[in-house]
Enzyme design. Structure first.
Site, PDB file in Angstrom:
ATOM      1  CB  CYS A 111     -85.910   9.145  50.844  1.00 14.25           C
ATOM      2  SG  CYS A 111     -85.977  10.303  48.996  1.00 14.25           S
ATOM      3  CB  CYS A 132     -82.424  11.465  45.689  1.00 19.10           C
ATOM      4  SG  CYS A 132     -83.990  11.737  46.415  1.00 19.10           S
ATOM      5  CB  CYS A 162     -82.424  10.918  50.775  1.00 20.58           C
ATOM      6  SG  CYS A 162     -82.271   9.931  49.319  1.00 20.58           S
ATOM      7  CB  CYS A 218     -75.723   6.929  32.651  1.00 14.83           C
ATOM      8  SG  CYS A 218     -75.227   5.327  32.706  1.00 14.83           S
TER       9      CYS A 218
HETATM   10 ZN    ZN Z   1     -83.960   9.865  48.004  1.00 16.36          ZN
END
Ligand code: ZN
Length: 160
Positions: free
Chosen positions: A79, A124, A127, A148
């Site tokens: 995204c 994230c 998204c 990581c």
């Molecule tokens: Zn994203």
């Protein structure tokens, strides 16, 4: 038949652990960027889909970004949200791009018990795409954290 399976899956989800929802950020939660499985499949490469949408892990040392030390920003490959800055990247020797700090607010955390023990999963915040895990064995002189991250989940944007 499909419905039965679904009901079975849902009842499993709720019977296992009352905090299952909280611990599975990719299940049911609404994100600012939300797409169907088919849309993600269409947009992402096979590897990106495997990592971002199925919480897979790429082979170590397989990402070009592992040894990338150019100046710039690492964005979400799904995204385009900026997630990590190059000046927080370090060589952890693990074979995965590693950072001692995320761009605050753009990365969210959950718990992953897939390997039989609890790890701090990160994804994230925009998204919900899976990125990797965070561990407490990062550089002591900075944050002590080691994010990581799968290179397949990232898109590097060099600074001009
Ligand atoms: Zn994203």
């Amino acid at each position: 038949m499909k419905n039965l399976l679904l009901i079975f899956a849902i009842s499993l989800l709720f019977s296992c652990n009352s905090s299952a929802q909280k611990n599975s950020p990719q299940l049911e939660k609404e994100y600012p960027v939300s797409k169907t499985d088919a849309e993600w499949k269409n947009q992402l490469t096979k590897k990106q889909y495997y990592v971002l949408r199925e919480a897979g892990t790429e082979r170590p040392f397989s990402s070009e970004l592992n040894k990338n030390y150019e100046k710039g920003i690492y964005h979400c490959a799904a995204c385009d949200t900026p997630l990590f800055l190059s000046n927080h990247k370090f060589d952890s020797g693990t074979g995965w791009p590693s950072f001692d700090k995320e761009i605050e607010g753009n990365v969210a955390f959950g718990t992953d018990t897939k390997l039989g023990y609890s790890r701090d999963e990160e994804h994230c915040a925009t998204c919900g795409g899976h990125l990797g895990h965070v561990f407490n064995d990062g550089p002591k002189e900075t944050t002590g954290k080691r994010h990581c991250i799968n290179g397949a989940a990232l898109k590097f944007v060099p600074s001009k």
